[in-house]
Design a protein around this motif. Structure first.
Motif, mmCIF file in Angstrom:
data_model
loop_
_atom_site.group_PDB
_atom_site.id
_atom_site.type_symbol
_atom_site.label_atom_id
_atom_site.label_comp_id
_atom_site.label_asym_id
_atom_site.label_seq_id
_atom_site.Cartn_x
_atom_site.Cartn_y
_atom_site.Cartn_z
ATOM 1 N N ALA A 17 -2.553 13.432 8.977
ATOM 2 C CA ALA A 17 -3.832 12.971 9.536
ATOM 3 C C ALA A 17 -3.690 11.487 9.880
ATOM 4 O O ALA A 17 -2.649 10.877 9.614
ATOM 5 N N GLY A 18 -4.737 10.948 10.475
ATOM 6 C CA GLY A 18 -4.825 9.502 10.700
ATOM 7 C C GLY A 18 -3.657 8.926 11.463
ATOM 8 O O GLY A 18 -3.222 9.467 12.481
ATOM 9 N N SER A 19 -3.138 7.802 10.948
ATOM 10 C CA SER A 19 -2.127 7.036 11.704
ATOM 11 C C SER A 19 -0.845 7.835 11.928
ATOM 12 O O SER A 19 -0.187 7.681 12.959
ATOM 13 N N MET A 20 -0.491 8.697 10.977
ATOM 14 C CA MET A 20 0.758 9.455 11.165
ATOM 15 C C MET A 20 0.613 10.493 12.285
ATOM 16 O O MET A 20 1.538 10.697 13.078
ATOM 17 N N LYS A 52 -4.170 6.342 -0.581
ATOM 18 C CA LYS A 52 -3.432 5.086 -0.732
ATOM 19 C C LYS A 52 -3.622 4.564 -2.148
ATOM 20 O O LYS A 52 -4.743 4.624 -2.677
ATOM 21 N N ILE A 110 1.229 5.010 0.399
ATOM 22 C CA ILE A 110 0.447 6.098 0.994
ATOM 23 C C ILE A 110 1.159 7.426 0.775
ATOM 24 O O ILE A 110 2.380 7.529 0.956
ATOM 25 N N ARG A 158 -1.388 10.201 14.837
ATOM 26 C CA ARG A 158 -1.412 9.438 16.100
ATOM 27 C C ARG A 158 -0.019 8.962 16.491
ATOM 28 O O ARG A 158 0.438 9.137 17.613
ATOM 29 N N ASP A 208 -13.054 5.841 0.023
ATOM 30 C CA ASP A 208 -12.596 4.780 0.936
ATOM 31 C C ASP A 208 -11.077 4.801 1.084
ATOM 32 O O ASP A 208 -10.543 4.278 2.068
ATOM 33 N N THR A 209 -10.383 5.337 0.095
ATOM 34 C CA THR A 209 -8.909 5.232 0.071
ATOM 35 C C THR A 209 -8.212 6.597 0.102
ATOM 36 O O THR A 209 -6.984 6.653 -0.005
ATOM 37 N N CYS A 210 -9.001 7.655 0.204
ATOM 38 C CA CYS A 210 -8.427 9.009 0.257
ATOM 39 C C CYS A 210 -9.013 9.749 1.461
ATOM 40 O O CYS A 210 -10.148 9.483 1.848
ATOM 41 N N ARG A 211 -8.275 10.705 2.000
ATOM 42 C CA ARG A 211 -8.900 11.670 2.919
ATOM 43 C C ARG A 211 -9.162 12.941 2.128
ATOM 44 O O ARG A 211 -8.240 13.486 1.509
ATOM 45 N N ARG A 226 1.009 11.535 1.789
ATOM 46 C CA ARG A 226 0.427 12.461 2.771
ATOM 47 C C ARG A 226 0.811 13.896 2.419
ATOM 48 O O ARG A 226 1.978 14.256 2.493
ATOM 49 N N GLU A 258 0.883 -1.160 0.000
ATOM 50 C CA GLU A 258 0.000 0.000 0.000
ATOM 51 C C GLU A 258 0.916 1.203 0.000
ATOM 52 O O GLU A 258 1.729 1.373 0.917
#
Ligand code: UDP
Length: 242
Positions: free
Chosen positions: A98-101, A177, A92, A103, A197-200, A94, A90
């Motif tokens: 946002a999201g996992s990064m 992604k 990705i 956090r 589903d795969t983009c912010r 950025r 995958e």
């Protein structure tokens, strides 16, 4: 085109073989999953919207010189695609944190970094798609360094094109992604899907989230947000007469 057996039944899509060994039919489902399958729901019409949104994006990218697996739309939920061997990565991108990064590194969501950030994850459900680096990917035998170089180059081009498409739609492309596949003759092309589903995707005026975070974070109005993305992209495609 005649449909044959199921090649792969995934969380959000089903891939079916056809009577042409170089082509598959991809059917978009209404199922939504998050957090490695822990959160699940059926969102009526999501498959129809993602099928349409992905198709618009694949047509736009193809016209801009980014080869991809999309051939044509068959019906509301299905598209005919080139059969490729999916590379289990995958990739990705950025543009905004946002999201996992956010956090993982304790950075406030919405922070704009000075450079574009690329992550790669190893697609392996049983491991929870772990974050890896280039050396891991080569050591795992997934890709060569040359192929990675090529993949990052294509991904950067996709990012530039998608940022400008979404900007025209009044949407900020926060992150996304992508997945790639190998063709019969060994070329690497964009595959899978590109959708909310795969983009912010954040509305440029209101900052409203128009993507799967509405489902992940129980923000409500998930389908309405996907419909809004579809409406804006379809207007752009119509206006360009593509
Ligand atoms: N993403 C995806 N599939 C995955 C993981 C991530 O499509 O299996 C997308 C996600 O929608 C977001 C971007 O990749 O647009 C970055 O996701 P992140 O690493 O922040 O993971 P998350 O916190 O969303 O799980």
């Amino acid at each position: 085109m005649e449909q044959r057996g199921i090649l792969y039944d995934g969380k959000a899509k089903r891939i079916c073989l056809t009577d042409d060994e170089d082509k598959v039919i991809i059917r978009y489902k209404d199922d939504a999953t998050a957090f490695n399958n822990v959160k699940k729901a059926v969102l009526a019409n999501k498959g129809v919207l993602n099928n349409r949104i992905s198709a618009i994006i694949f047509r736009y990218l193809r016209n801009a010189g980014v080869e991809n697996h999309y051939i044509s739309t068959l019906d509301d939920r299905s598209q005919l695609c080139r059969r490729v061997d999916i590379i289990p990565l995958e990739v990705i991108v950025r543009n905004i944190i946002a999201g996992s990064m956010a956090r993982r590194l304790g950075i406030e969501e919405g922070t704009e970094p000075s450079n574009v950030i690329y992550d790669i994850c190893y697609k392996a459900d049983e491991l929870g798609d772990p974050l890896i680096n280039d050396h891991h990917a080569v050591a795992l035998g997934i890709v060569t360094y040359d192929e990675l170089h090529n993949i990052y180059g294509i991904t950067a081009k996709i990012n530039g094109l998608l940022k400008s498409l979404f900007a025209e739609a009044g949407i900020r492309l926060v992150d996304f992604k992508v997945e790639f596949g190998r063709t019969e003759d060994g070329r690497i092309i964009l595959a899978d899907e590109v959708s909310p589903d795969t983009c912010r995707l954040w509305d440029m005026k209101t900052n409203e989230k128009l993507d799967k975070d509405r489902f992940r974070r129980d923000l409500g109005h998930v389908i309405e947000a996907y419909e809004e993305v579809y409406r804006r992209l379809a207007n752009i495609e119509d206006a360009r007469g593509l």
